[in-house]
Design a protein around this motif. Structure first.
Motif, PDB file in Angstrom:
ATOM      1  N   HIS A 164      25.940   1.934 -53.216  1.00 24.59           N
ATOM      2  CA  HIS A 164      26.637   2.053 -51.861  1.00 24.59           C
ATOM      3  C   HIS A 164      28.205   1.792 -52.001  1.00 24.59           C
ATOM      4  O   HIS A 164      28.376   0.650 -51.789  1.00 24.59           O
ATOM      5  N   LEU A 177      33.041  -8.001 -39.806  1.00 27.53           N
ATOM      6  CA  LEU A 177      33.040  -9.322 -40.328  1.00 27.53           C
ATOM      7  C   LEU A 177      33.789 -10.421 -39.751  1.00 27.53           C
ATOM      8  O   LEU A 177      33.294 -11.896 -39.513  1.00 27.53           O
ATOM      9  N   GLU A 204      30.940  -0.705 -50.190  1.00 25.38           N
ATOM     10  CA  GLU A 204      30.172  -1.684 -49.204  1.00 25.38           C
ATOM     11  C   GLU A 204      29.935  -2.940 -49.809  1.00 25.38           C
ATOM     12  O   GLU A 204      29.689  -2.832 -51.081  1.00 25.38           O
ATOM     13  N   TYR A 205      29.783  -4.010 -49.102  1.00 26.66           N
ATOM     14  CA  TYR A 205      29.866  -5.234 -49.842  1.00 26.66           C
ATOM     15  C   TYR A 205      28.673  -6.460 -49.274  1.00 26.66           C
ATOM     16  O   TYR A 205      28.573  -6.197 -48.083  1.00 26.66           O
ATOM     17  N   PHE A 206      28.134  -7.069 -49.996  1.00 27.76           N
ATOM     18  CA  PHE A 206      27.587  -8.262 -49.771  1.00 27.76           C
ATOM     19  C   PHE A 206      28.571  -9.383 -49.572  1.00 27.76           C
ATOM     20  O   PHE A 206      29.406  -9.656 -50.529  1.00 27.76           O
ATOM     21  N   THR A 234      22.795  -6.277 -41.260  1.00 23.69           N
ATOM     22  CA  THR A 234      21.864  -5.227 -41.754  1.00 23.69           C
ATOM     23  C   THR A 234      21.147  -5.944 -42.874  1.00 23.69           C
ATOM     24  O   THR A 234      20.059  -5.470 -43.407  1.00 23.69           O
ATOM     25  N   HIS A 285      28.522  -1.070 -40.501  1.00 20.75           N
ATOM     26  CA  HIS A 285      29.618  -0.395 -41.117  1.00 20.75           C
ATOM     27  C   HIS A 285      30.443  -0.063 -39.907  1.00 20.75           C
ATOM     28  O   HIS A 285      30.370   1.233 -39.476  1.00 20.75           O
TER      29      HIS A 285
END
Lengths: 304, 304
Positions: free
Chosen positions: B238, B213, B241-243, B269, B208
């Motif tokens: 979460h 990215l 926050e993203y996959f 992560t 984060h």
């Protein structure tokens, strides 16, 4: 209310019905401001009403932290002439609502927005004999249970809907994740010109060449604009090519930001700023920031 | 069919019902191979049957070129222990189907999968008095019209469903875009080990921090791995926050690709390879490539 009072009311559009999470977002965002509300059953109708200046603002869900983006809204905002002028986060707390006196063992049918079912996945795994009926919204599902007076039916909705439609909370807190939030956009026919706007939502398409998206993100990284969200949406008629909807921190008042975006736009095949607005710093947003900093020291949990 | 013949049949799972686009994808992918088919009403049931090795393969829609990803499938594949071993593109051609003898002016109700309505948006704008009833799939909508024998009902489905359920094509080609394709994944309990696999689907989460990215995409760009798709999905629990689900061209047989992915994984992560498989080079995929090269010389068209 006399005529003078009436003239001060801001005409606001809201998705769903009274008691919806959208109406909760609207009441939070416009707290202490006099508003007159029009409810819309369909995203498209609400967005077109904003674009046609029939209403001054529209409140519309854009993203849930458990089930993801409401992708249709991305497409509609891009296609219609309106701008994002604000955002509002709301904590989602679903309960199972039914007519007073209904017993859990009587339930045969449950109404909800499909995202309501998805967000209460674990609860419904224990009730596979119930028929899940997708309906327009959680609040309208509650209204339907009241209207039909059927004591074998239930709805997934919030406590505001329970109160509004005279239903009992048969099973409270049936959601899978306790940290479930929905982010709403506040849309308007014109751009927000506020001094304290710090978030930009834009949409672009890249050249069809290797590394195109990588180079786009480089514009933000090397100019200190933190990207908080990226959503790809299909370009209809251009199979498997994409619009990228991007949220970055920044203000169009800052000449450096304007230059970065100008440079970027020259390297894109399509580029449109959908809004520059103050990011939500309110209760739910504060809760998310606190929660994030608490878990920052832990490992990233495996996918639930 | 005698016992020996039976033993050579591959057990394949398919989403929807006979006559669905999924079944068309299945028949194209397994052309000339003996298969026994089990149909599934729900994505989750099919994916779990693959993970439990009850079936050898599953055919499941992942992305439509007009309406976007079937995001639920991304989440289910990530959460369940199965792999993507192939892909198949199918051209989508919706028609309005009804019982033989039904007239257009009699129609009151139309059944379809919600994506069917979305992909025929322009057609339904001319028929706002019809009630649009979302149903499990286009093929099951056709089956419902036949089963109920109701001559005021219609379904949005393909010509295979019309033939299978004895319906007439009341209005042909009601889709908004003529270049509308759906991409299907072929999933299996184990990775594909074929020599000619050239596409990798993986999922990761980033640290984060600003530019995270951007740096991920740099690994692909500087190692010549062309990214063809990127989809962000929420991390439940979460908030915001993203996959990132990513398709890149490459083969795990290539030591350079393996090294790139190893380096990348160390900077993420969470990192998981969901499959390495031969990209679709068939009829629909060829049609898309031809169409793309034709329009490459034109400007990118505005969003329809």
């Amino acid at each position: 209310m006399d005529q003078d009072d009436y003239e001060y009311c801001i005409p606001v559009g809201c998705y769903g019905a009274p008691g919806s999470y959208s109406s909760e977002a609207m009441m939070t965002y416009f707290k202490n401001q006099p508003i007159t509300v029009t409810y819309y059953d369909r995203f498209e109708e609400e967005i077109q009403a904003v674009a046609a200046e029939e209403i001054q603002y529209g409140v519309i869900p854009i993203e849930n932290s458990s089930t993801g983006s409401i992708t249709e809204v991305y497409d509609l905002i891009r296609r219609n002439n309106c701008f994002i002028v604000g955002e509002q986060c709301i904590k989602i707390e679903h309960h199972l609502l039914a007519l007073p006196g209904t017993r859990l063992e009587d339930i045969r049918t449950v109404y909800s927005h499909p995202q309501g079912f998805a967000q209460c996945r674990d609860f419904f795994r224990k009730h596979t004999d119930w028929v899940q009926c997708p309906y327009f919204s959680t609040s309208q599902s509650a209204e339907r249970v009241q209207r039909e007076g059927n004591s074998t039916a239930a709805a997934v909705a919030n406590s505001m809907a329970a109160e509004l439609y005279g239903l009992q909370i048969l099973v409270p807190h049936i959601y899978t994740s306790s940290f479930n939030y929905t982010r709403f956009f506040i849309i308007a026919p014109k751009m927000n010109q506020a001094d304290h706007r710090d978030k930009i939502t834009l949409v672009l398409t890249t050249k069809h060449e290797p590394g195109a998206l990588y180079h786009v993100l480089g514009h933000f990284f090397y100019n200190g604009m933190n990207m908080t969200h990226l959503e790809s949406r299909p370009m209809e008629g251009h199979p498997f090519e994409y619009f990228f909807h991007i949220d970055v921190m920044g203000s169009l008042i800052d000449p450096g930001v304007v230059k970065t975006l100008d440079d970027l736009a020259r390297n894109c095949t399509y580029f449109k700023i959908l809004g520059n607005y103050p990011s939500d710093q309110g209760g739910a947003a504060h809760e998310i920031r606190t929660y994030r900093s608490e878990i920052r020291t832990q490992c990233v949990a495996a996918d639930p």
